[in-house]
Design an enzyme around this catalytic site. Structure first.
Site, PDB file in Angstrom:
ATOM      1  N   HIS A  62       0.903  -1.372   0.068  1.00 44.40           N
ATOM      2  CA  HIS A  62       0.184   0.224  -0.335  1.00 44.40           C
ATOM      3  C   HIS A  62       0.898   1.268   0.382  1.00 44.40           C
ATOM      4  O   HIS A  62       1.865   1.298   0.002  1.00 44.40           O
ATOM      5  CB  HIS A  62      -0.786  -0.297   1.185  1.00 44.40           C
ATOM      6  CG  HIS A  62      -0.247   0.292   3.004  1.00 44.40           C
ATOM      7  ND1 HIS A  62       0.073  -0.920   3.059  1.00 44.40           N
ATOM      8  CD2 HIS A  62      -0.290   0.852   3.688  1.00 44.40           C
ATOM      9  CE1 HIS A  62       0.616  -0.743   3.577  1.00 44.40           C
ATOM     10  NE2 HIS A  62      -0.107   0.804   4.951  1.00 44.40           N
ATOM     11  N   ASP A  66       5.978   4.704   5.173  1.00 44.34           N
ATOM     12  CA  ASP A  66       6.667   3.308   6.323  1.00 44.34           C
ATOM     13  C   ASP A  66       6.794   2.182   5.269  1.00 44.34           C
ATOM     14  O   ASP A  66       7.517   1.525   5.619  1.00 44.34           O
ATOM     15  CB  ASP A  66       6.454   2.834   6.896  1.00 44.34           C
ATOM     16  CG  ASP A  66       4.796   2.474   7.504  1.00 44.34           C
ATOM     17  OD1 ASP A  66       4.087   2.730   6.716  1.00 44.34           O
ATOM     18  OD2 ASP A  66       4.774   1.582   8.408  1.00 44.34           O
TER      19      ASP A  66
END
Length: 328
Positions: A62, A66
């Site tokens: 996604h 991070d």
């Protein structure tokens, strides 16, 4: 097939854990596939046994930072490392636009071809050895989990037995190795499967992050040798997990149990469970093992070797599917 964890923290890096990235080494084809590419991934690669020049595929779950902030830097370094091959990148809608914008504003030009594939649930990639599927997860932005399957291989061919049967060396051996039936000049029929050992069952890996517990994760992970699943929060912080659409340690264990996997490895831990706090990561491990005993907790540079195993027709749990843990 060897897994190396390059980052196991959630959200932000800590002194001992970088953000999300996993390398999958495929020695039989001298390739490395990456799962996510958080900030600093290329630095983690330099401290591991992974060769940056062998990276050929990258799977992004996604678009949160991070999981993608290390991608552009890594791709630039691959070019400087003399990567001669195309890199295929798989990810959700917006990934191609993100990379194009990064390249445009930083004036970065790649010396090798890059192909970005916008994923949809289902089969993403297949060749003679592997297939890769993805499925939707439940997070705050569109997110996908990945399932990597190695195809089964025929068992060891007994050439001595074939010679004893008077089968001439040549093309017929190839048919027998594939399990086919042949007819000899004297009319005898020989079944290839009778000259081959047990089928070598392909290894299977599922990667599910970021997500809260969902049936889609269970379906994606069904029967795999290794499930890598996020466990951002402890069970007592389930309210935070539901609020932020992340998993607790018990949710990860429940997915592993429902999917009947061989081994669960948890990752993507919140920094709130650092040593000295009221709850530590050891507590999350204990919570998960109470539900699914075959659970391990990832840390940066943990390697996990998945060995092939013969098809014995029975339950593989706790035997051939187990891998070796080594701490660098």
């Amino acid at each position: 097939m060897q897994i190396t964890f390059l980052g196991t923290s959630s959200g932000v890096p800590t002194r001992s854990r970088n953000v999300s990235s996993i390398a999958l080494r495929l020695p039989q084809r001298a390739e490395v596939w990456l799962l996510d590419c958080g900030e600093g991934t290329q630095h983690q690669v330099l401290h591991s046994e992974i060769k940056i020049s062998q990276i050929t595929r990258i799977f992004i779950t996604h678009m949160h930072g991070d999981h993608i902030f290390g991608l552009m830097g890594l791709l630039a370094s691959c070019g400087l490392a003399g990567n001669p091959n195309r890199i295929d990148i798989y990810g959700p809608p917006g990934l191609d636009d993100y990379l194009r914008a990064c390249g445009r504003y930083s004036q970065t030009h790649f010396s090798y071809p890059i192909k970005v594939h916008t994923v949809q649930p289902g089969l993403l990639f297949e060749d003679e050895e592997f297939r890769v599927r993805c499925g939707p997860l439940k997070h705050r932005v569109p997110a996908f989990g990945y399932r990597i399957e190695e195809k089964d291989r025929p068992g060891h061919f007994d050439a001595d037995q074939a010679a004893a049967l008077g089968i001439p060396f040549g093309p017929l051996y190839g048919k027998l190795k594939r399990g086919e039936q042949i007819t000899l000049p004297d009319g005898r029929k020989v079944q290839g499967r009778d000259l081959c050992g047990p089928t070598q069952v392909g290894r299977k890996l599922a990667y599910c992050t970021d997500t809260i517990y969902c049936d889609e994760a269970v379906e994606l992970a069904a029967g795999v040798d290794v499930l890598i699943h996020e466990a951002t929060f402890a069970h007592q912080d389930a309210a935070l997990a539901y609020q932020r659409l992340h998993s607790t340690s018990t949710m990860a264990a429940q997915v592993a149990l429902a999917a009947q996997v061989q081994q669960l490895i948890m990752t993507h831990f919140s920094p709130r469970y650092a040593p000295g706090n009221a709850l530590e990561l050891g507590d999350l491990l204990a919570e998960a093992r109470a539900i699914f005993p075959h659970t391990e907790m990832a840390y940066d540079f943990l390697t996990y070797e998945i060995s092939r195993h013969p098809n014995t027709g029975g339950d593989r749990r706790g035997t051939a599917a187990l891998a070796d843990l080594t701490h660098r």
